[in-house]
Design a protein around this motif. Structure first.
Motif, PDB file in Angstrom:
ATOM      1  N   PHE A   1      18.891  -5.323   7.202  1.00 55.67           N
ATOM      2  CA  PHE A   1      17.624  -5.975   7.735  1.00 55.67           C
ATOM      3  C   PHE A   1      18.540  -7.451   8.463  1.00 55.67           C
ATOM      4  O   PHE A   1      18.399  -8.099   9.486  1.00 55.67           O
TER       5      PHE A   1
ATOM      6  N   HIS B   1       9.930 -10.535  11.479  1.00 54.83           N
ATOM      7  CA  HIS B   1       8.507 -10.724  11.942  1.00 54.83           C
ATOM      8  C   HIS B   1       8.663 -12.141  12.777  1.00 54.83           C
ATOM      9  O   HIS B   1       7.813 -12.113  13.767  1.00 54.83           O
TER      10      HIS B   1
ATOM     11  N   ILE C   1      20.220  -6.452  11.664  1.00 54.08           N
ATOM     12  CA  ILE C   1      19.394  -6.450  12.799  1.00 54.08           C
ATOM     13  C   ILE C   1      19.179  -7.785  13.541  1.00 54.08           C
ATOM     14  O   ILE C   1      19.266  -7.973  14.437  1.00 54.08           O
TER      15      ILE C   1
ATOM     16  N   GLY D   1      12.061   3.261   7.028  1.00 53.50           N
ATOM     17  CA  GLY D   1      10.811   2.514   6.780  1.00 53.50           C
ATOM     18  C   GLY D   1      10.078   1.661   7.750  1.00 53.50           C
ATOM     19  O   GLY D   1       9.072   1.106   7.761  1.00 53.50           O
ATOM     20  N   ALA D   2      10.988   1.586   8.850  1.00 53.95           N
ATOM     21  CA  ALA D   2      10.753   0.878  10.164  1.00 53.95           C
ATOM     22  C   ALA D   2       9.423   1.340  10.655  1.00 53.95           C
ATOM     23  O   ALA D   2       8.534   0.821  11.532  1.00 53.95           O
TER      24      ALA D   2
ATOM     25  N   HIS E   1      13.007  -8.876   5.810  1.00 53.99           N
ATOM     26  CA  HIS E   1      12.141  -8.099   6.471  1.00 53.99           C
ATOM     27  C   HIS E   1      11.094  -9.241   7.213  1.00 53.99           C
ATOM     28  O   HIS E   1      11.070  -9.002   8.300  1.00 53.99           O
TER      29      HIS E   1
ATOM     30  N   TYR F   1      16.576   3.651   3.828  1.00 50.16           N
ATOM     31  CA  TYR F   1      15.485   3.044   3.493  1.00 50.16           C
ATOM     32  C   TYR F   1      14.652   2.221   4.638  1.00 50.16           C
ATOM     33  O   TYR F   1      13.646   2.245   5.054  1.00 50.16           O
ATOM     34  N   THR F   2      15.649   1.135   4.756  1.00 49.20           N
ATOM     35  CA  THR F   2      15.362   0.098   5.953  1.00 49.20           C
ATOM     36  C   THR F   2      14.840   0.777   7.229  1.00 49.20           C
ATOM     37  O   THR F   2      13.890   0.656   7.789  1.00 49.20           O
TER      38      THR F   2
ATOM     39  N   THR G   1       0.766  -1.184   0.066  1.00 51.46           N
ATOM     40  CA  THR G   1       0.006   0.212  -0.067  1.00 51.46           C
ATOM     41  C   THR G   1       0.893   1.221  -0.094  1.00 51.46           C
ATOM     42  O   THR G   1       1.874   1.393   0.656  1.00 51.46           O
TER      43      THR G   1
ATOM     44  N   ARG H   1      11.012   2.187  -4.798  1.00 51.53           N
ATOM     45  CA  ARG H   1      10.475   1.627  -3.368  1.00 51.53           C
ATOM     46  C   ARG H   1      10.137   0.306  -3.667  1.00 51.53           C
ATOM     47  O   ARG H   1      10.340  -0.625  -2.730  1.00 51.53           O
TER      48      ARG H   1
ATOM     49  N   LEU I   1       4.995  -8.137  18.937  1.00 50.66           N
ATOM     50  CA  LEU I   1       3.747  -8.168  18.601  1.00 50.66           C
ATOM     51  C   LEU I   1       3.024  -9.475  19.396  1.00 50.66           C
ATOM     52  O   LEU I   1       1.900  -9.743  19.338  1.00 50.66           O
TER      53      LEU I   1
ATOM     54  N   GLN J   1       1.622   4.177   1.441  1.00 50.10           N
ATOM     55  CA  GLN J   1       1.271   4.695   2.724  1.00 50.10           C
ATOM     56  C   GLN J   1       2.188   6.226   2.655  1.00 50.10           C
ATOM     57  O   GLN J   1       2.887   6.545   3.576  1.00 50.10           O
TER      58      GLN J   1
ATOM     59  N   PHE K   1       6.681   2.015   9.297  1.00 48.25           N
ATOM     60  CA  PHE K   1       5.450   1.656   8.920  1.00 48.25           C
ATOM     61  C   PHE K   1       4.961   0.525   9.975  1.00 48.25           C
ATOM     62  O   PHE K   1       4.093   0.665  10.657  1.00 48.25           O
ATOM     63  N   GLY K   2       5.883  -0.501  10.195  1.00 53.12           N
ATOM     64  CA  GLY K   2       5.609  -1.481  11.196  1.00 53.12           C
ATOM     65  C   GLY K   2       5.540  -0.951  12.636  1.00 53.12           C
ATOM     66  O   GLY K   2       4.686  -1.294  13.452  1.00 53.12           O
TER      67      GLY K   2
HETATM   68  C1  HEM Z   1       7.883  -7.258  14.311  1.00 52.55           C
HETATM   69  C2  HEM Z   1       8.431  -6.875  13.840  1.00 52.55           C
HETATM   70  C3  HEM Z   1       7.797  -5.848  12.536  1.00 52.55           C
HETATM   71  C4  HEM Z   1       6.728  -5.986  12.084  1.00 52.55           C
HETATM   72  C5  HEM Z   1       5.237  -6.727  12.574  1.00 52.55           C
HETATM   73  C6  HEM Z   1       6.675  -5.004  10.739  1.00 52.55           C
HETATM   74  C7  HEM Z   1       5.499  -4.842  10.199  1.00 52.55           C
HETATM   75  C8  HEM Z   1       5.636  -3.933   8.875  1.00 52.55           C
HETATM   76  C9  HEM Z   1       4.552  -3.544   8.353  1.00 52.55           C
HETATM   77  C10 HEM Z   1       2.845  -4.044   8.695  1.00 52.55           C
HETATM   78  C11 HEM Z   1       4.734  -2.878   7.211  1.00 52.55           C
HETATM   79  C12 HEM Z   1       3.757  -2.068   5.990  1.00 52.55           C
HETATM   80  C13 HEM Z   1       3.949  -3.091   4.849  1.00 52.55           C
HETATM   81  C14 HEM Z   1       2.871  -2.732   3.816  1.00 52.55           C
HETATM   82  O1  HEM Z   1       2.715  -1.621   3.561  1.00 52.55           O
HETATM   83  O2  HEM Z   1       2.753  -3.552   3.060  1.00 52.55           O
HETATM   84  C15 HEM Z   1       5.992  -2.797   7.143  1.00 52.55           C
HETATM   85  C16 HEM Z   1       6.907  -1.981   6.416  1.00 52.55           C
HETATM   86  C17 HEM Z   1       8.226  -1.710   6.507  1.00 52.55           C
HETATM   87  N1  HEM Z   1       8.820  -2.418   7.729  1.00 52.55           N
HETATM   88 FE1  HEM Z   1       8.518  -3.576   8.879  1.00 52.55          FE
HETATM   89  N2  HEM Z   1       7.938  -4.476  10.584  1.00 52.55           N
HETATM   90  C18 HEM Z   1       8.605  -5.169  11.588  1.00 52.55           C
HETATM   91  C19 HEM Z   1       9.898  -4.953  11.929  1.00 52.55           C
HETATM   92  C20 HEM Z   1      10.836  -4.065  10.957  1.00 52.55           C
HETATM   93  C21 HEM Z   1      12.224  -4.007  11.343  1.00 52.55           C
HETATM   94  C22 HEM Z   1      12.819  -4.251  12.453  1.00 52.55           C
HETATM   95  C23 HEM Z   1      12.432  -2.919  10.275  1.00 52.55           C
HETATM   96  C24 HEM Z   1      13.855  -2.215  10.131  1.00 52.55           C
HETATM   97  C25 HEM Z   1      14.473  -1.600  11.046  1.00 52.55           C
HETATM   98  C26 HEM Z   1      11.222  -2.745   9.403  1.00 52.55           C
HETATM   99  C27 HEM Z   1      11.366  -2.184   8.110  1.00 52.55           C
HETATM  100  C28 HEM Z   1      10.268  -1.986   7.245  1.00 52.55           C
HETATM  101  C29 HEM Z   1      10.411  -1.268   6.016  1.00 52.55           C
HETATM  102  C30 HEM Z   1      11.676  -0.614   5.395  1.00 52.55           C
HETATM  103  C31 HEM Z   1       9.089  -1.263   5.775  1.00 52.55           C
HETATM  104  C32 HEM Z   1       8.446  -0.309   4.372  1.00 52.55           C
HETATM  105  C33 HEM Z   1       8.563  -1.058   3.142  1.00 52.55           C
HETATM  106  C34 HEM Z   1       8.058  -0.098   1.941  1.00 52.55           C
HETATM  107  O3  HEM Z   1       6.906   0.344   2.194  1.00 52.55           O
HETATM  108  O4  HEM Z   1       8.571   0.412   1.279  1.00 52.55           O
HETATM  109  N3  HEM Z   1      10.376  -3.717   9.565  1.00 52.55           N
HETATM  110  N4  HEM Z   1       6.694  -3.460   8.270  1.00 52.55           N
END
Ligand code: HEM
Length: 221
Positions: free
Chosen positions: A186, A38, A189, A125-126, A34, A121-122, A2, A23, A47, A4, A128-129
């Protein structure tokens, strides 16, 4: 995926990130790394309904060391000051103060600005989650330190980063380099969290064989 535009807002159904965008390509190339987070035995606990305070503290220590090392790496490259991680570092040092000053200078050895951009980026972008995790933490650990997960999203900064990714990817080979930097961040980490979990301690005492990019003095990922 999506679009966002506003990372702090709940994903809007139906609006998508165009596959032509850098992106989209980077997200596709880093999805495995990534999603491995999870399911990571420590990071994946973010979570969990029974997340404990010591686990949460250990996760904050991992993020603190990785974000501080990444900002040191970005600053040393002299590039991308608009995309600095100072805000996140300040919040993580507030949540997880660290005894040692030079705690994280040995994690990132990126030799090119494109790899540094992938790392940014990474880590940006964190958020988002982070939006999803923040809501969960308010239920599971309402009294826990939340400076980092309480950070206000910065939609304009994310949009500028996405534009920078597209601009940079006009250069031959840039997408590969940026994606490598993003993926290795990633993976770092993952490795630092595994080391912290194995040692049952805060990350700052991790052993110095963990590093990404060029050749650290003793091995690396
Ligand atoms: C339990 C841990 C995590 C969960 C549940 C989680 C969950 C998510 C969710 C729901 C999205 C949005 C996805 C979408 O729009 O399709 C996302 C995007 C992202 N997450 Fe995570 N995340 C976690 C850990 C991390 C960590 C530790 C990092 C980096 C430090 C990270 C980096 C990113 C990035 C870069 C995106 C954006 C991707 C984009 O839209 O271009 N995430 N994450």
């Amino acid at each position: 995926m999506t679009d966002q535009g506003d990372p702090g807002s709940v994903p809007k159904a139906g609006t998508t990130v165009s596959p032509q965008t850098a992106r989209f390509q980077i997200a596709a190339r880093t999805r495995q790394a990534h999603e491995a987070l999870h399911h990571h035995p420590l990071i994946g606990r973010l979570l969990a309904d029974d997340l404990s305070v010591p686990e949460y503290r250990r996760i904050l220590c991992v993020f603190r060391d990785v974000f501080v090392a990444a900002e040191n790496c970005r600053s040393a490259s002299g590039a991308f000051d608009d995309f600095s991680l100072r805000r996140q570092c300040k919040a993580l040092l507030q949540d997880a103060p660290s005894a040692s000053q030079d705690m994280s200078d040995d994690l990132f050895y990126f030799g090119t600005d494109h790899e540094v951009l992938g790392m940014l980026y990474t880590l940006h972008g964190a958020q988002f989650g982070g939006a999803v995790i923040r809501q969960h933490l308010k239920q599971t650990l309402p009294m826990a330190p939340m400076a980092y997960y309480g950070l206000k999203p910065d939609p304009q900064n994310w949009k500028s980063l996405v534009v920078e990714l597209d601009q940079s990817c006009k250069q031959k080979g840039a997408l590969d380099c940026i994606s490598t930097g993003a993926r290795q961040t990633f993976e770092l980490i993952d490795a630092v969290a595994s080391a912290a979990n194995a040692a049952g301690i805060g990350a700052s005492q991790h052993n110095t064989t963990l590093a990404v990019g060029g050749q650290p003095t003793n091995g690396g990922l």
